[in-house]
Design an enzyme around this catalytic site. Structure first.
Site, mmCIF file in Angstrom:
data_model
loop_
_atom_site.group_PDB
_atom_site.id
_atom_site.type_symbol
_atom_site.label_atom_id
_atom_site.label_comp_id
_atom_site.label_asym_id
_atom_site.label_seq_id
_atom_site.Cartn_x
_atom_site.Cartn_y
_atom_site.Cartn_z
ATOM 1 N N PHE A 31 114.839 44.151 82.962
ATOM 2 C CA PHE A 31 114.897 45.264 82.005
ATOM 3 C C PHE A 31 114.105 46.448 82.539
ATOM 4 O O PHE A 31 112.934 46.327 82.910
ATOM 5 C CB PHE A 31 114.345 44.805 80.653
ATOM 6 C CG PHE A 31 114.627 45.745 79.521
ATOM 7 C CD1 PHE A 31 115.911 46.180 79.229
ATOM 8 C CD2 PHE A 31 113.596 46.178 78.700
ATOM 9 C CE1 PHE A 31 116.170 47.033 78.157
ATOM 10 C CE2 PHE A 31 113.838 47.022 77.628
ATOM 11 C CZ PHE A 31 115.132 47.456 77.366
ATOM 12 N N ALA A 32 114.731 47.598 82.592
ATOM 13 C CA ALA A 32 114.126 48.806 83.163
ATOM 14 C C ALA A 32 113.155 49.467 82.194
ATOM 15 O O ALA A 32 113.399 49.502 80.980
ATOM 16 C CB ALA A 32 115.227 49.809 83.526
ATOM 17 N N THR A 33 112.086 50.014 82.749
ATOM 18 C CA THR A 33 111.135 50.760 81.935
ATOM 19 C C THR A 33 111.820 51.925 81.208
ATOM 20 O O THR A 33 111.581 52.119 80.014
ATOM 21 C CB THR A 33 109.948 51.248 82.783
ATOM 22 O OG1 THR A 33 109.296 50.105 83.351
ATOM 23 C CG2 THR A 33 108.951 52.038 81.962
ATOM 24 N N MET A 36 113.458 50.607 78.171
ATOM 25 C CA MET A 36 112.500 50.246 77.127
ATOM 26 C C MET A 36 112.044 51.498 76.376
ATOM 27 O O MET A 36 111.987 51.517 75.144
ATOM 28 C CB MET A 36 111.289 49.527 77.716
ATOM 29 C CG MET A 36 110.274 49.091 76.666
ATOM 30 S SD MET A 36 108.718 48.492 77.363
ATOM 31 C CE MET A 36 107.979 50.038 77.901
ATOM 32 N N VAL A 37 111.751 52.551 77.126
ATOM 33 C CA VAL A 37 111.321 53.809 76.512
ATOM 34 C C VAL A 37 112.431 54.354 75.606
ATOM 35 O O VAL A 37 112.168 54.784 74.486
ATOM 36 C CB VAL A 37 110.911 54.838 77.591
ATOM 37 C CG1 VAL A 37 110.758 56.238 77.020
ATOM 38 C CG2 VAL A 37 109.620 54.396 78.277
ATOM 39 N N LEU A 39 114.751 52.690 74.066
ATOM 40 C CA LEU A 39 114.868 51.845 72.876
ATOM 41 C C LEU A 39 113.755 52.162 71.879
ATOM 42 O O LEU A 39 113.984 52.210 70.676
ATOM 43 C CB LEU A 39 114.839 50.372 73.286
ATOM 44 C CG LEU A 39 115.306 49.364 72.242
ATOM 45 C CD1 LEU A 39 116.774 49.576 71.874
ATOM 46 C CD2 LEU A 39 115.079 47.949 72.752
ATOM 47 N N MET A 40 112.556 52.420 72.387
ATOM 48 C CA MET A 40 111.435 52.817 71.518
ATOM 49 C C MET A 40 111.732 54.157 70.847
ATOM 50 O O MET A 40 111.492 54.337 69.657
ATOM 51 C CB MET A 40 110.133 52.906 72.318
ATOM 52 C CG MET A 40 109.589 51.583 72.784
ATOM 53 S SD MET A 40 108.205 51.845 73.926
ATOM 54 C CE MET A 40 107.437 50.228 73.924
ATOM 55 N N GLU A 41 112.251 55.112 71.631
ATOM 56 C CA GLU A 41 112.603 56.419 71.063
ATOM 57 C C GLU A 41 113.681 56.282 70.005
ATOM 58 O O GLU A 41 113.640 56.946 68.964
ATOM 59 C CB GLU A 41 113.087 57.371 72.163
ATOM 60 C CG GLU A 41 111.988 57.979 72.976
ATOM 61 C CD GLU A 41 112.463 59.224 73.688
ATOM 62 O OE1 GLU A 41 112.408 60.318 73.069
ATOM 63 O OE2 GLU A 41 112.894 59.111 74.843
ATOM 64 N N GLY A 60 112.208 63.940 70.997
ATOM 65 C CA GLY A 60 111.036 63.336 71.610
ATOM 66 C C GLY A 60 110.362 64.299 72.557
ATOM 67 O O GLY A 60 111.033 64.999 73.317
ATOM 68 N N HIS A 67 104.341 49.031 80.172
ATOM 69 C CA HIS A 67 105.426 48.057 80.336
ATOM 70 C C HIS A 67 104.802 46.927 81.137
ATOM 71 O O HIS A 67 104.708 46.992 82.356
ATOM 72 C CB HIS A 67 106.624 48.673 81.055
ATOM 73 C CG HIS A 67 107.833 47.789 81.042
ATOM 74 N ND1 HIS A 67 109.011 48.167 81.630
ATOM 75 C CD2 HIS A 67 108.059 46.567 80.510
ATOM 76 C CE1 HIS A 67 109.919 47.212 81.456
ATOM 77 N NE2 HIS A 67 109.345 46.220 80.787
ATOM 78 N N ARG A 111 107.364 62.953 68.303
ATOM 79 C CA ARG A 111 108.620 63.651 68.090
ATOM 80 C C ARG A 111 108.354 64.880 67.234
ATOM 81 O O ARG A 111 107.368 64.915 66.486
ATOM 82 C CB ARG A 111 109.649 62.754 67.376
ATOM 83 C CG ARG A 111 109.969 61.487 68.145
ATOM 84 C CD ARG A 111 111.056 60.670 67.482
ATOM 85 N NE ARG A 111 112.379 61.276 67.642
ATOM 86 C CZ ARG A 111 113.102 61.236 68.754
ATOM 87 N NH1 ARG A 111 112.649 60.606 69.818
ATOM 88 N NH2 ARG A 111 114.290 61.815 68.805
#
Length: 124
Positions: A31-33, A36-37, A39-41, A60, A67, A111
């Site tokens: 899973f790429a950083t 992940m970012v 998905l968090m956003e 954002g 990570h 944001r």
């Protein structure tokens, strides 16, 4: 009405489209950083989206996250966002991501509330 404590969780499965190798942030199929970012956003955006005035959106502007653990192909990743601070149009979220084995990353995300039409008119 936007208020502290709004929460949302977004989810994805690690597959060919969100690996470090595919996104260019590494050379392995984990899973790429950047995924992940994102998905968090997404969780932060969706936490407040139903509470915005018509024509408003959020963008954002800052992400401060770790990570700390790799997730393999097929793992289910969940990201959560909780609104912790409101300063006018500036919204700050506590974000966290995990897979079946535990936490893979956490941090804070900022944001800003914007008028969608006005924002888009500035980039043409």
């Amino acid at each position: 009405m936007i208020e502290i404590g709004l929460k949302y969780e977004s989810q994805t499965v690690v597959g060919p489209n969100n690996t470090a190798q595919t996104l260019g942030s590494g050379d392995m199929e984990v899973f790429a950083t950047p995924a992940m970012v994102a998905l968090m956003e997404n969780a932060a955006m969706l936490a407040v989206a139903p509470h915005l005035d018509e024509g408003a959106s959020t963008v954002g502007v800052e992400m401060n996250t770790s990570h700390i653990k790799a997730s393999p192909m097929g793992a289910t990743i969940t990201a959560s966002a909780e609104l912790t601070t409101i300063e006018g149009r500036k919204l700050t979220f506590k974000v966290k991501a995990w897979d079946e084995q535990g936490v893979i990353g956490e941090g804070y995300h900022t944001r800003f509330i914007v008028d969608r039409e006005r924002f888009l008119s500035k980039i043409k």
